[in-house]
Enzyme design. Structure first.
Site, PDB file in Angstrom:
ATOM      1  CE  LYS A  48      -3.855  -2.248   2.424  1.00  0.00           C
ATOM      2  NZ  LYS A  48      -4.789  -2.167   3.574  1.00  0.00           N
TER       3      LYS A  48
ATOM      4  CE1 TYR B 184      -9.233  -2.969  -0.359  1.00  0.00           C
ATOM      5  CE2 TYR B 184      -8.599  -1.137  -1.773  1.00  0.00           C
ATOM      6  CZ  TYR B 184      -8.264  -2.154  -0.898  1.00  0.00           C
ATOM      7  OH  TYR B 184      -6.945  -2.351  -0.565  1.00  0.00           O
TER       8      TYR B 184
ATOM      9  CG  PHE C 181     -13.670   0.413   6.602  1.00  0.00           C
ATOM     10  CD1 PHE C 181     -13.172  -0.030   5.375  1.00  0.00           C
ATOM     11  CD2 PHE C 181     -14.460  -0.471   7.339  1.00  0.00           C
ATOM     12  CE1 PHE C 181     -13.443  -1.299   4.897  1.00  0.00           C
ATOM     13  CE2 PHE C 181     -14.743  -1.752   6.866  1.00  0.00           C
ATOM     14  CZ  PHE C 181     -14.234  -2.165   5.646  1.00  0.00           C
TER      15      PHE C 181
ATOM     16  NE  ARG D  19      -6.570 -13.370   5.286  1.00  0.00           N
ATOM     17  CZ  ARG D  19      -7.026 -12.116   5.219  1.00  0.00           C
ATOM     18  NH1 ARG D  19      -6.809 -11.384   4.127  1.00  0.00           N
ATOM     19  NH2 ARG D  19      -7.694 -11.585   6.236  1.00  0.00           N
TER      20      ARG D  19
ATOM     21  CB  THR E 178      -6.729  -6.293   9.807  1.00  0.00           C
ATOM     22  OG1 THR E 178      -7.102  -7.474   9.100  1.00  0.00           O
ATOM     23  CG2 THR E 178      -7.065  -5.079   8.973  1.00  0.00           C
TER      24      THR E 178
ATOM     25  NE  ARG F 170      -2.057  -6.232   7.040  1.00  0.00           N
ATOM     26  CZ  ARG F 170      -3.058  -7.018   6.679  1.00  0.00           C
ATOM     27  NH1 ARG F 170      -3.456  -7.991   7.498  1.00  0.00           N
ATOM     28  NH2 ARG F 170      -3.647  -6.854   5.511  1.00  0.00           N
TER      29      ARG F 170
ATOM     30  CG  HIS G  12      -5.128  -6.381  -0.188  1.00  0.00           C
ATOM     31  ND1 HIS G  12      -6.381  -6.302   0.377  1.00  0.00           N
ATOM     32  CD2 HIS G  12      -5.236  -7.304  -1.198  1.00  0.00           C
ATOM     33  CE1 HIS G  12      -7.206  -7.118  -0.250  1.00  0.00           C
ATOM     34  NE2 HIS G  12      -6.535  -7.744  -1.211  1.00  0.00           N
TER      35      HIS G  12
ATOM     36  CD  GLU H  44      -8.487  -9.333  -3.550  1.00  0.00           C
ATOM     37  OE1 GLU H  44      -9.349  -8.890  -2.777  1.00  0.00           O
ATOM     38  OE2 GLU H  44      -7.382  -9.778  -3.145  1.00  0.00           O
TER      39      GLU H  44
END
Length: 377
Positions: free
Chosen positions: A99, A137, A145, A173, A179, A193, A206, A217
């Site tokens: 991102k 999205y 959000f 993941r 998250t 993260r 992501h 995706e």
């Protein structure tokens, strides 16, 4: 693997002389790295079983490009149920996206991806338009959000990557972590993260949440019907860097990217390319008849995926400064005379010397345009 296990794919080869695409059945035997090919149209054996060290088990997946005795083949589909069953979970794909908040850390993140046992099979840096972000999205539309997420995702460049490996959706993941970045720091301190995220929205990367999402995706960015997205090339005061296939296969691309940024350069755009022989010959034509290793250099550039970067950050001196940072063509000479250069640290020999860089400052823009204006479009 069982003795004499065989994997079968439908493969295509573009014949430049006849200007047609020829179709084959490609068979690979991983136990002894041998391969054979059957000509589908003419219904006859095209290549008897022969040693093929240029193809690895890791290269066997749909849409992979492989080189077999100077022919560049694209594996377009599985050719039997055994291969499909055997490889579908081991070659599972997912989308990874760096991102805007973490784009400056893309080198270390890519290194974590390779260290995590993943393969990057496609990648491109772009900047999402509002329409792109809203489409991507769409499932979150109407949630509190949503507007903030779309605004954030269009605030700067992103790097979209297609990852492949065993149970990749879940594994990626897991490497990402929770998250919420603060929760990641307490529960999964070694996760991406935890290291690079800030909060729940600005959380570095992501990852697709299911196999179905992964298909949608990855197709959004890399499928045949993907929306046209402009790359982030500046095409000004720039030079070209190609991280060669051998360095990519060895998992060194992230380390090289991080070293470039640490040296004070900027990477203003990046994309993974699978270069065809005709394009490699055209790009390296300046070395033909000048450098003894020209043919080997062409073969190396076609050996597998490479990362191409537009390097900026040093103004009008960018090309010259980067050329000095890359070091001599021969890594052995580099290790003796220029120990801190890229080729000294990551090169093997004069052909597999980790990176190509623009030699003449006046050619910097031309080489960047070749990839980001001609080949990418």
């Amino acid at each position: 693997m069982a003795q004499d296990t065989r994997y079968a794919f439908q493969a295509e080869w573009y014949d430049p002389n006849a200007a047609i695409i020829r179709k084959y059945q490609f068979l690979f035997y991983p136990n002894d790295s041998t391969a054979e090919m059957y000509d589908i149209k003419n219904r006859r054996m095209f290549l008897k079983r022969t040693k093929c060290d240029s193809v690895r088990f890791e290269d066997l997946y749909v849409n992979s490009t492989i080189n077999l005795h100077s022919r560049q083949l694209t594996l377009v589909d599985y050719a039997d149920d055994f291969t499909r069953r055997a490889l579908s979970t081991r070659k599972e794909k997912t989308l990874a996206m760096i991102k805007p908040d973490a784009i400056s850390k893309f080198g270390p993140i890519i290194d974590m991806i390779y260290q995590g046992g993943f393969y990057i099979t496609n990648a491109k840096m772009t900047r999402l338009s509002r329409r792109d972000a809203e489409t991507f999205y769409a499932e979150h539309e109407g949630k509190p959000f949503y507007d903030n997420l779309v605004r954030f995702m269009t605030s700067g460049p992103i790097l979209a990557m297609e990852l492949m490996g065993e149970n990749t959706v879940a594994a990626w993941r897991n490497l990402l972590g929770p998250t919420d970045s603060s929760r990641a720091r307490s529960e999964a301190p070694r996760s991406i993260r935890a290291k690079f995220g800030t909060d729940q929205t600005q959380n570095a990367c992501h990852g697709s949440d299911s196999s179905m999402s992964a298909d949608r995706e990855t197709n959004f960015f890399f499928g045949p019907d993907a929306p046209k997205m402009r790359n982030t090339a500046k095409l000004s005061e720039c030079t070209c860097c190609v991280i060669k296939p051998t360095a990519v296969k060895e998992g060194k691309a992230g380390q090289i990217m991080a070293a470039i940024v640490e040296a004070g350069f900027e990477v203003s755009t990046a994309q993974m390319f699978h270069i065809e022989k005709a394009n490699a010959e055209e790009f390296l034509e300046v070395y033909k008849g000048v450098v003894a290793e020209y043919k080997e250099m062409v073969s190396e550039l076609c050996l597998g995926p490479c990362f191409v970067l537009e390097v900026t950050g040093k103004g009008a001196n960018t090309a010259q400064a980067f050329r000095e940072f890359v070091g001599p063509h021969d890594p052995e000479i580099a290790r003796h005379l220029r120990k801190h250069t890229l080729r000294a640290n990551y090169g093997i020999d004069k052909v597999r010397n980790s990176v190509h860089c623009t030699d003449l400052p006046e050619d910097g823009l031309l080489e960047v345009e070749y990839f980001f204006r001609i080949l990418s479009e």
